[in-house]
Design a protein around this motif. Structure first.
Motif, PDB file in Angstrom:
ATOM      1  N   ASN A  13       0.815  -1.208   0.000  1.00 46.95           N
ATOM      2  CA  ASN A  13       0.000   0.000   0.000  1.00 46.95           C
ATOM      3  C   ASN A  13       0.850   1.260   0.000  1.00 46.95           C
ATOM      4  OD1 ASN A  13      -2.226  -1.663   0.189  1.00 46.95           O
ATOM      5  ND2 ASN A  13      -2.351  -1.516   2.415  1.00 46.95           N
ATOM      6  N   GLY A  14       1.936   1.259  -0.767  1.00 46.01           N
ATOM      7  CA  GLY A  14       2.783   2.437  -0.851  1.00 46.01           C
ATOM      8  C   GLY A  14       2.172   3.478  -1.749  1.00 46.01           C
ATOM      9  N   TRP A 215       2.780 -10.111  10.963  1.00 50.13           N
ATOM     10  CA  TRP A 215       2.778 -10.481   9.553  1.00 50.13           C
ATOM     11  C   TRP A 215       1.453 -11.127   9.153  1.00 50.13           C
ATOM     12  CZ3 TRP A 215       6.344  -8.049   7.085  1.00 50.13           C
ATOM     13  CH2 TRP A 215       7.563  -7.759   7.699  1.00 50.13           C
ATOM     14  N   GLU A 216       0.856 -11.906  10.053  1.00 51.99           N
ATOM     15  CA  GLU A 216      -0.441 -12.512   9.750  1.00 51.99           C
ATOM     16  C   GLU A 216      -1.517 -11.438   9.600  1.00 51.99           C
ATOM     17  OE1 GLU A 216      -0.955 -15.211  12.988  1.00 51.99           O
ATOM     18  OE2 GLU A 216       0.128 -16.859  11.989  1.00 51.99           O
ATOM     19  N   ASP A 217      -1.526 -10.468  10.525  1.00 51.12           N
ATOM     20  CA  ASP A 217      -2.514  -9.393  10.443  1.00 51.12           C
ATOM     21  C   ASP A 217      -2.247  -8.487   9.246  1.00 51.12           C
ATOM     22  OD1 ASP A 217      -3.629 -10.417  12.687  1.00 51.12           O
ATOM     23  OD2 ASP A 217      -3.159  -8.739  14.012  1.00 51.12           O
ATOM     24  N   ALA A 218      -0.958  -8.281   8.927  1.00 44.97           N
ATOM     25  CA  ALA A 218      -0.623  -7.455   7.770  1.00 44.97           C
ATOM     26  C   ALA A 218      -1.148  -8.087   6.487  1.00 44.97           C
ATOM     27  CB  ALA A 218       0.893  -7.263   7.680  1.00 44.97           C
ATOM     28  N   LEU A 219      -1.035  -9.412   6.379  1.00 46.54           N
ATOM     29  CA  LEU A 219      -1.560 -10.107   5.206  1.00 46.54           C
ATOM     30  C   LEU A 219      -3.077 -10.014   5.159  1.00 46.54           C
ATOM     31  CD1 LEU A 219      -1.303 -11.965   2.747  1.00 46.54           C
ATOM     32  CD2 LEU A 219      -1.254 -13.914   4.321  1.00 46.54           C
ATOM     33  N   THR A 224      -7.953  -7.718   2.705  1.00 46.60           N
ATOM     34  CA  THR A 224      -9.244  -7.057   2.933  1.00 46.60           C
ATOM     35  C   THR A 224      -9.306  -5.713   2.225  1.00 46.60           C
ATOM     36  OG1 THR A 224      -9.466  -8.137   5.089  1.00 46.60           O
ATOM     37  CG2 THR A 224     -10.816  -6.188   4.690  1.00 46.60           C
ATOM     38  N   GLU A 225      -8.247  -4.909   2.356  1.00 46.09           N
ATOM     39  CA  GLU A 225      -8.221  -3.595   1.717  1.00 46.09           C
ATOM     40  C   GLU A 225      -8.254  -3.719   0.196  1.00 46.09           C
ATOM     41  OE1 GLU A 225      -4.702  -1.965   3.359  1.00 46.09           O
ATOM     42  OE2 GLU A 225      -5.612  -1.501   5.309  1.00 46.09           O
ATOM     43  N   VAL A 251      -9.824 -13.641  -7.066  1.00 46.66           N
ATOM     44  CA  VAL A 251      -9.565 -13.835  -5.639  1.00 46.66           C
ATOM     45  C   VAL A 251      -8.185 -14.451  -5.419  1.00 46.66           C
ATOM     46  CG1 VAL A 251     -10.250 -15.125  -3.587  1.00 46.66           C
ATOM     47  CG2 VAL A 251     -11.990 -14.001  -4.988  1.00 46.66           C
ATOM     48  N   HIS A 252      -7.870 -15.488  -6.193  1.00 44.86           N
ATOM     49  CA  HIS A 252      -6.577 -16.146  -6.060  1.00 44.86           C
ATOM     50  C   HIS A 252      -5.426 -15.190  -6.355  1.00 44.86           C
ATOM     51  CE1 HIS A 252      -8.381 -20.458  -6.703  1.00 44.86           C
ATOM     52  NE2 HIS A 252      -8.789 -19.877  -5.598  1.00 44.86           N
ATOM     53  N   MET A 253      -5.554 -14.399  -7.407  1.00 44.43           N
ATOM     54  CA  MET A 253      -4.491 -13.472  -7.787  1.00 44.43           C
ATOM     55  C   MET A 253      -4.318 -12.364  -6.749  1.00 44.43           C
ATOM     56  SD  MET A 253      -3.157 -14.723 -10.442  1.00 44.43           S
ATOM     57  CE  MET A 253      -2.117 -13.346 -10.922  1.00 44.43           C
ATOM     58  N   THR A 254      -5.421 -11.909  -6.173  1.00 42.94           N
ATOM     59  CA  THR A 254      -5.344 -10.859  -5.153  1.00 42.94           C
ATOM     60  C   THR A 254      -4.611 -11.358  -3.916  1.00 42.94           C
ATOM     61  OG1 THR A 254      -7.401  -9.832  -5.929  1.00 42.94           O
ATOM     62  CG2 THR A 254      -6.691  -9.316  -3.677  1.00 42.94           C
ATOM     63  N   VAL A 255      -4.978 -12.557  -3.461  1.00 45.96           N
ATOM     64  CA  VAL A 255      -4.326 -13.132  -2.289  1.00 45.96           C
ATOM     65  C   VAL A 255      -2.847 -13.381  -2.574  1.00 45.96           C
ATOM     66  CG1 VAL A 255      -4.250 -15.116  -0.731  1.00 45.96           C
ATOM     67  CG2 VAL A 255      -6.456 -14.146  -1.420  1.00 45.96           C
ATOM     68  N   TYR A 256      -2.545 -13.880  -3.772  1.00 44.05           N
ATOM     69  CA  TYR A 256      -1.152 -14.151  -4.125  1.00 44.05           C
ATOM     70  C   TYR A 256      -0.337 -12.862  -4.134  1.00 44.05           C
ATOM     71  CZ  TYR A 256       2.970 -15.281  -6.882  1.00 44.05           C
ATOM     72  OH  TYR A 256       4.256 -15.413  -7.312  1.00 44.05           O
ATOM     73  N   ALA A 257      -0.903 -11.793  -4.691  1.00 46.72           N
ATOM     74  CA  ALA A 257      -0.174 -10.524  -4.763  1.00 46.72           C
ATOM     75  C   ALA A 257       0.141  -9.990  -3.368  1.00 46.72           C
ATOM     76  CB  ALA A 257      -0.988  -9.505  -5.548  1.00 46.72           C
ATOM     77  N   GLN A 258      -0.826 -10.067  -2.465  1.00 40.82           N
ATOM     78  CA  GLN A 258      -0.600  -9.594  -1.104  1.00 40.82           C
ATOM     79  C   GLN A 258       0.410 -10.473  -0.359  1.00 40.82           C
ATOM     80  OE1 GLN A 258      -1.733  -6.740   0.287  1.00 40.82           O
ATOM     81  NE2 GLN A 258      -2.567  -6.279  -1.742  1.00 40.82           N
TER      82      GLN A 258
END
Length: 271
Positions: A13-14, A215-219, A224-225, A251-258
């Motif tokens: 989120n830079g 790190w878990e909460d950051a992911l 979510t964001e 959904v898969h790509m979003t989770v992978y990117a994060q």
């Protein structure tokens, strides 16, 4: 460090652009920053008017990001150390941490050079102290933003300046020095570019990065964001088969990117 990547963007989120730095209000310019920072009986942040705090934060950042003229000895100008201590005290309040992160982000125009010496040292101590506050209050959101911004601010080392290898203990009460001293011409110093030391280098030993929950909460918050930025426009049960496949892939790509962003930051901060 030493990686070629776009520091202005960061990994989580830079932001690569920001508006011009806001100037101090006349009332803030006329007041004495030293009396505000070093008063033996400071006003409690929770009872301080928010606009007054915003002006004070701007004054603190002016001290931590700039150097006053060498021919000016002004007793009303707070020292970097006094500014750092006041900033950490203010940021014990969540709303003031939010104001600090926002004000600091607005001063980012790509990469930002900070004067070396006491000014850069105080900025590193301030970041370390505020990260400790974030750790104690489980404030993942602002800790993530500070992690990104630490890869933006830097100082340019000369041959007679030593390089810190990070804060020890995570409380801003310990410092490590490299045995090799300063950077010679063409030498790579921690930070990845010739002669530059990035603020990130001062924070690598902070104990927050050793906390699994961070790190878990950051992911989780990152995922979510990301979904909040592009919300689902139709219930899953109403999607046609072809459309369902595309949505699942998204959904898969979003989770992978994060997850990839988290792993990159974990690697940079030594975990």
């Amino acid at each position: 460090m030493g990686q070629d990547h776009d520091r202005s963007n960061g990994h989580i989120n830079g932001s690569s652009s920001a508006p011009d730095s806001p100037s101090l209000s006349p009332s803030a310019a006329a007041s004495s920053p030293l009396s505000a920072y070093a008063s033996p009986t400071p006003t409690s942040p929770s009872s301080t008017d928010q606009s007054s705090v915003a002006d004070e934060l701007e004054a603190v950042l002016d001290t931590l990001l700039t150097t006053p003229p060498s021919n000016s000895v002004n007793p009303t100008t707070a020292s970097p150390t006094a500014a750092m201590q006041r900033l950490v005290e203010l940021c014990k309040e969540n709303e003031h941490r939010a104001s600090f992160v926002q004000a600091l982000n607005e001063r980012r125009t790509g990469e930002v050079e900070v004067p070396c010496g006491a000014t850069f040292d105080a900025l590193g101590e301030a970041f370390s102290g505020i990260l400790s506050v974030c750790e104690e209050s489980k404030d993942v959101k602002h800790a993530k933003q500070m992690m990104v911004m630490s890869d933006t601010f830097y100082c340019v080392r000369t041959t007679d300046e030593s390089v810190d290898d990070g804060m020890s203990g995570g409380k801003g009460d310990g410092r490590g020095k490299s045995e090799s001293g300063g950077a010679s011409e063409g030498e790579q110093v921690p930070g990845g570019k010739e002669g530059r030391e990035y603020l990130q280098q001062r924070l690598k030993k902070h104990q927050l990065w050793t906390q699994r929950w961070f790190w878990e909460d950051a992911l989780l918050t990152g995922v979510t964001e990301a979904f909040e930025l592009s919300p689902q426009d139709c219930p899953w049960e109403d999607l046609e088969e072809a459309s369902l496949h595309d949505h699942v892939l998204r959904v898969h790509m979003t989770v992978y990117a994060q997850l990839h962003a988290i792993l990159m930051n974990m690697a940079q901060f030594g975990e």
